[in-house]
Design an enzyme around this catalytic site. Structure first.
Site, PDB file in Angstrom:
ATOM      1  N   ASP A  54      -9.238   1.903 -19.896  1.00  0.00           N
ATOM      2  CA  ASP A  54     -10.382   1.058 -20.229  1.00  0.00           C
ATOM      3  C   ASP A  54     -10.362   0.730 -21.711  1.00  0.00           C
ATOM      4  O   ASP A  54     -10.672  -0.393 -22.117  1.00  0.00           O
ATOM      5  CB  ASP A  54     -11.701   1.785 -19.923  1.00  0.00           C
ATOM      6  CG  ASP A  54     -11.815   2.147 -18.453  1.00  0.00           C
ATOM      7  OD1 ASP A  54     -11.165   1.471 -17.641  1.00  0.00           O
ATOM      8  OD2 ASP A  54     -12.552   3.094 -18.130  1.00  0.00           O
ATOM      9  N   LYS A  83       1.191   0.518   7.529  1.00  0.00           N
ATOM     10  CA  LYS A  83       1.683  -0.846   7.406  1.00  0.00           C
ATOM     11  C   LYS A  83       2.580  -1.207   8.596  1.00  0.00           C
ATOM     12  O   LYS A  83       2.420  -2.267   9.202  1.00  0.00           O
ATOM     13  CB  LYS A  83       2.454  -1.010   6.085  1.00  0.00           C
ATOM     14  CG  LYS A  83       1.577  -0.758   4.873  1.00  0.00           C
ATOM     15  CD  LYS A  83       2.314  -0.986   3.571  1.00  0.00           C
ATOM     16  CE  LYS A  83       3.377   0.054   3.291  1.00  0.00           C
ATOM     17  NZ  LYS A  83       2.848   1.426   3.141  1.00  0.00           N
ATOM     18  N   GLY A 122       0.832  -1.192   0.000  1.00  0.00           N
ATOM     19  CA  GLY A 122       0.000   0.000   0.000  1.00  0.00           C
ATOM     20  C   GLY A 122       0.865   1.240   0.000  1.00  0.00           C
ATOM     21  O   GLY A 122       2.069   1.159   0.261  1.00  0.00           O
ATOM     22  N   GLU A 153     -16.980   5.820 -12.697  1.00  0.00           N
ATOM     23  CA  GLU A 153     -16.987   4.534 -11.982  1.00  0.00           C
ATOM     24  C   GLU A 153     -18.411   3.986 -11.875  1.00  0.00           C
ATOM     25  O   GLU A 153     -18.629   2.776 -11.988  1.00  0.00           O
ATOM     26  CB  GLU A 153     -16.365   4.671 -10.599  1.00  0.00           C
ATOM     27  CG  GLU A 153     -14.883   5.070 -10.582  1.00  0.00           C
ATOM     28  CD  GLU A 153     -14.011   4.169 -11.451  1.00  0.00           C
ATOM     29  OE1 GLU A 153     -14.303   2.960 -11.548  1.00  0.00           O
ATOM     30  OE2 GLU A 153     -13.042   4.688 -12.051  1.00  0.00           O
ATOM     31  N   GLY A 176       2.637   5.597   4.443  1.00  0.00           N
ATOM     32  CA  GLY A 176       1.860   6.266   5.483  1.00  0.00           C
ATOM     33  C   GLY A 176       0.475   5.700   5.714  1.00  0.00           C
ATOM     34  O   GLY A 176      -0.339   6.301   6.398  1.00  0.00           O
TER      35      GLY A 176
HETATM   36  P1  ADP Z   1       3.638   2.893   6.502  1.00  0.00           P
HETATM   37  O1  ADP Z   1       4.424   1.846   7.204  1.00  0.00           O
HETATM   38  O2  ADP Z   1       2.470   2.333   5.737  1.00  0.00           O
HETATM   39  O3  ADP Z   1       4.427   3.841   5.668  1.00  0.00           O
HETATM   40  P2  ADP Z   1       3.257   3.864   9.167  1.00  0.00           P
HETATM   41  O4  ADP Z   1       2.707   2.674   9.850  1.00  0.00           O
HETATM   42  O5  ADP Z   1       4.690   4.147   9.358  1.00  0.00           O
HETATM   43  O6  ADP Z   1       2.932   3.804   7.604  1.00  0.00           O
HETATM   44  O7  ADP Z   1       2.377   5.128   9.572  1.00  0.00           O
HETATM   45  C1  ADP Z   1       2.953   6.284  10.124  1.00  0.00           C
HETATM   46  C2  ADP Z   1       2.067   6.873  11.188  1.00  0.00           C
HETATM   47  O8  ADP Z   1       0.836   7.317  10.628  1.00  0.00           O
HETATM   48  C3  ADP Z   1       1.657   5.889  12.245  1.00  0.00           C
HETATM   49  O9  ADP Z   1       2.614   5.783  13.253  1.00  0.00           O
HETATM   50  C4  ADP Z   1       0.365   6.483  12.758  1.00  0.00           C
HETATM   51  O10 ADP Z   1       0.592   7.529  13.665  1.00  0.00           O
HETATM   52  C5  ADP Z   1      -0.233   7.079  11.515  1.00  0.00           C
HETATM   53  N1  ADP Z   1      -1.163   6.142  10.873  1.00  0.00           N
HETATM   54  C6  ADP Z   1      -1.044   5.609   9.634  1.00  0.00           C
HETATM   55  N2  ADP Z   1      -2.076   4.793   9.349  1.00  0.00           N
HETATM   56  C7  ADP Z   1      -2.878   4.788  10.436  1.00  0.00           C
HETATM   57  C8  ADP Z   1      -4.116   4.141  10.768  1.00  0.00           C
HETATM   58  N3  ADP Z   1      -4.725   3.320   9.909  1.00  0.00           N
HETATM   59  N4  ADP Z   1      -4.652   4.377  11.982  1.00  0.00           N
HETATM   60  C9  ADP Z   1      -4.050   5.210  12.859  1.00  0.00           C
HETATM   61  N5  ADP Z   1      -2.885   5.846  12.602  1.00  0.00           N
HETATM   62  C10 ADP Z   1      -2.298   5.662  11.418  1.00  0.00           C
HETATM   63 ZN    ZN Z   2     -12.634   3.326 -16.105  1.00  0.00          ZN
END
Ligand code: ADP
Ligand code: ZN
Length: 605
Positions: free
Chosen positions: A486, A193, A187, A411, A190
């Site tokens: 498409d 993951k 994904g 869509e 941010g």
């Molecule tokens: P990725 O690993 O996908 O790049 P991170 O897990 O490092 O993203 O996300 C960074 C920060 O963003 C997390 O520490 C949190 O504070 C916030 N965050 C991201 N996604 C969520 C979520 N689904 N729920 C709550 N906080 C989130």
């Molecule tokens: Zn389309």
């Protein structure tokens, strides 16, 4: 807990404190250089002084630049330092850290870890520090739970099974259950993951080893591979546990074969070591490897084979509901003014990732503090949003209202065409949340694996693909480039319909090669053909698509109220799942019935 055990625990925590402190210190040093560069400088007599803290080295070169590096093996470095008569300083018990104590550290930790956390005593305490392998991040105490990860209920459901297999491996294997070994979280950046991986460790109360894919590759040849082995050795000793590899594409990218630079060699060795480790597990060693990437398309297919990262979980940007939930999670950390409506804020930030939302809440709090307010209100969120959006606009993440509307109808056109036609796959999800270069997406999930396709199925596929462009034409009376993908797909199906499947009446059941446009699917046994046949084929493809387009147009025009209804739902909610779509469909059918009744009554009266 016996006295010996308590003693060991104290010892252990002290060690970890020192280790943790060292890592913190390292983060505040000005510049990081590779170990090989450090050794080079050392050999050229260009190092003036060295300061040791465990494996972390702070060195000053002859130009009085201070920099830091990490020594994979301090003990073997000591003779060289002595040789070159370098001034060595060290922090706390650093002489012994650098020598025998350092070497013995893992033994202490493992011994302590074994005594305290031996399997039959496993409890919720097991989540704090056990050993630290050379070079990778020590496990943190994970106090992240699923409650901290908001708005990803689908992924969460899928991953709660992983937690089960970690907390209850016996139950799992007794039932003949297959314990997942590798999970790939894919994904955009941010989207949480890392947070999710931590939450799994937190929920299962197991150790969490975290390493970035690029940490392996920065090193010189051979070190990455040996780090992988160290990491797995350590993890196996502490099973059940979780290894998290962030940005796995840094080591797991497709092996090109070309460009044989040193870094590529290193990457390949590291990747191979990882594959070997993943294949070499005993079934009773519950080590789950979670990897994250935002470039799943870049990964070496070897990584995705059964028994490796065979479970892939996609984490998309949150929709409006998800954003509200993430806002709520982060707003718990600040004082919110009464009447601040999270739904409204969530609606105003389409395209924001979880990390950007966390940042938004933080910025809003700062805005409020600057104005000496006692609570954060919606005005502060508005200001913070403007500030952050300025940065995002450059990333093209903020979509204007007009494009959103067009995308919603586009869509809706795909989805409704699929709904109204027989013999199509059910619509699973429709979204206008941008993803990659696509502004929206309509997902259909086949009811069962299809190996053969009927003629109608193929024709309906083309119609569904046309549905997006058709809807734009009906509603806005103009065309956009949004449909270009498409059209490529539809053309592809249509030409295979004619040339490969032999389904066109005018051409008949003869396979013609389509090599001109470089299609891989063509078989060598297909027939070469004349200029005249080529013209015929082109005409057939054109007719087929033209016919599909027209029929789709007529169908959607008659049902344009359905189009409006669904587009509206999309504009409000951004994502409409299969169930919600069915509800919109029923509403539409109801309205239609009522209208018919009225018309009939008017006729009678
Ligand atoms: P990725 O690993 O996908 O790049 P991170 O897990 O490092 O993203 O996300 C960074 C920060 O963003 C997390 O520490 C949190 O504070 C916030 N965050 C991201 N996604 C969520 C979520 N689904 N729920 C709550 N906080 C989130
Ligand atoms: Zn389309």
């Amino acid at each position: 807990m016996s006295q010996i055990q308590t003693g060991l625990l104290v010892l252990l925590l002290t060690f970890l404190g020192v280790v943790g402190y060292n890592i913190y210190e390292n983060e505040t040093t000005p510049e990081e250089r590779s170990y090989s560069e450090f050794v080079n400088l050392l050999e050229q007599d260009k190092i003036k002084s060295v300061h040791l803290k465990g494996g972390e080295i702070t060195a000053e070169d002859t130009l009085t630049h201070s920099f830091s590096t990490y020594a994979p093996d301090v003990a073997s470095l000591m003779p060289l330092l002595k040789d070159k008569k370098i001034t060595v300083t060290a922090e706390s018990a650093a002489e012994s850290w650098g020598g025998s104590m350092k070497a013995m550290l893992p033994i202490f930790l493992i011994l302590g870890g074994y005594l305290i956390f031996s399997r039959n005593q496993q409890g919720p305490k097991a989540d704090f520090g056990k050993g630290k392998g050379k070079g990778f991040h020590p496990k943190e105490k994970i106090n992240v739970s699923f409650n901290d990860v908001a708005g990803i209920s689908e992924a969460r459901l899928e991953l709660s099974e992983v937690v089960d297999s970690l907390t209850n491996p016996e139950k799992f294997s007794v039932l003949g259950g297959y314990i997942p070994k590798g999970i790939l979280l894919e994904g955009p950046p941010g989207t949480g993951k890392t947070l999710l991986a931590k939450a799994i460790a937190g929920e299962a109360s197991v150790p969490f080893y975290s390493i970035g894919g690029s940490d392996f590759v920065e090193m010189f040849v051979g070190v990455g591979a040996s780090r992988v082995r160290d990491l797995f050795t350590e993890a196996k000793k502490n099973a059940p546990c979780i290894i998290f590899i962030d940005e796995i594409d840094a080591i797991g990218g497709k092996r090109s074969g070309g460009n044989a630079s040193g870094s590529n060699d290193e990457r390949e060795q590291t990747l191979n070591a990882l594959l070997v480790e993943m294949d070499g597990f005993d079934s009773d060693e519950t080590v789950i490897i979670i990897a994250a990437t935002n470039r799943p398309d870049m990964l070496d297919p070897a990584l995705l084979r059964p028994g490796r990262f065979d479970r892939q979980v996609t984490i998309a940007l949150p929709d409006v509901k998800g954003r509200r939930k993430i806002l709520e999670v982060h707003a718990k950390k600040i004082v919110l003014a009464r009447g601040t409506d999270m739904s409204t804020i969530a609606r105003g930030i389409p395209g924001f990732s979880g990390a950007e939302i966390a940042n938004l809440v933080n910025e809003a709090a700062l805005m409020a503090a600057r104005k000496n307010k006692t609570a954060v209100d919606s005005g502060d969120f508005e200001d913070a949003k403007d500030k952050i959006s300025l940065g995002l606009e450059r990333k093209n993440l903020v979509i204007n209202e007009k494009d959103r509307r067009i995308t919603a109808y586009h869509e809706a056109g795909h989805a409704i065409t699929a709904k109204l036609l027989p013999d199509t796959d059910p619509v699973h999800k429709i979204t206008i949340i941008p993803r990659g270069r696509a502004l929206g997406l309509t997902q259909q999930v086949p009811l069962d694996d299809k190996y053969t396709y009927s003629r109608d199925y193929l024709i309906n596929r083309i119609k569904i693909l046309m549905g997006g462009r058709v809807a734009e034409e009906i509603i806005f009376n103009h065309q956009t480039t949004g449909a270009s993908n498409d059209i490529v797909s539809a053309t592809d199906i249509a030409s295979r319909f004619v040339c490969e499947f032999g389904m066109s009446e005018a051409i008949g059941p003869i396979a013609y090669s389509q090599e001109q446009d470089g299609h891989l699917g063509s078989t060598s046994s297909s027939k070469a053909y004349s200029e005249k046949t080529a013209e015929q084929i082109d005409q057939e493809i054109k007719n087929l698509i033209g016919q599909c387009y027209k029929e789709t147009y007529d169908m959607l025009e008659v049902n344009n109220k359905f189009l409006h209804k669904l587009a509206e739902a999309l504009l409000v909610n951004e994502t409409v799942d299969g169930e919600e779509f069915e509800i919109v469909h029923q509403c539409f059918l109801n309205d239609k019935k009522i209208e018919e009744n009225i018309r009939n009554k008017q006729k009678e009266g």
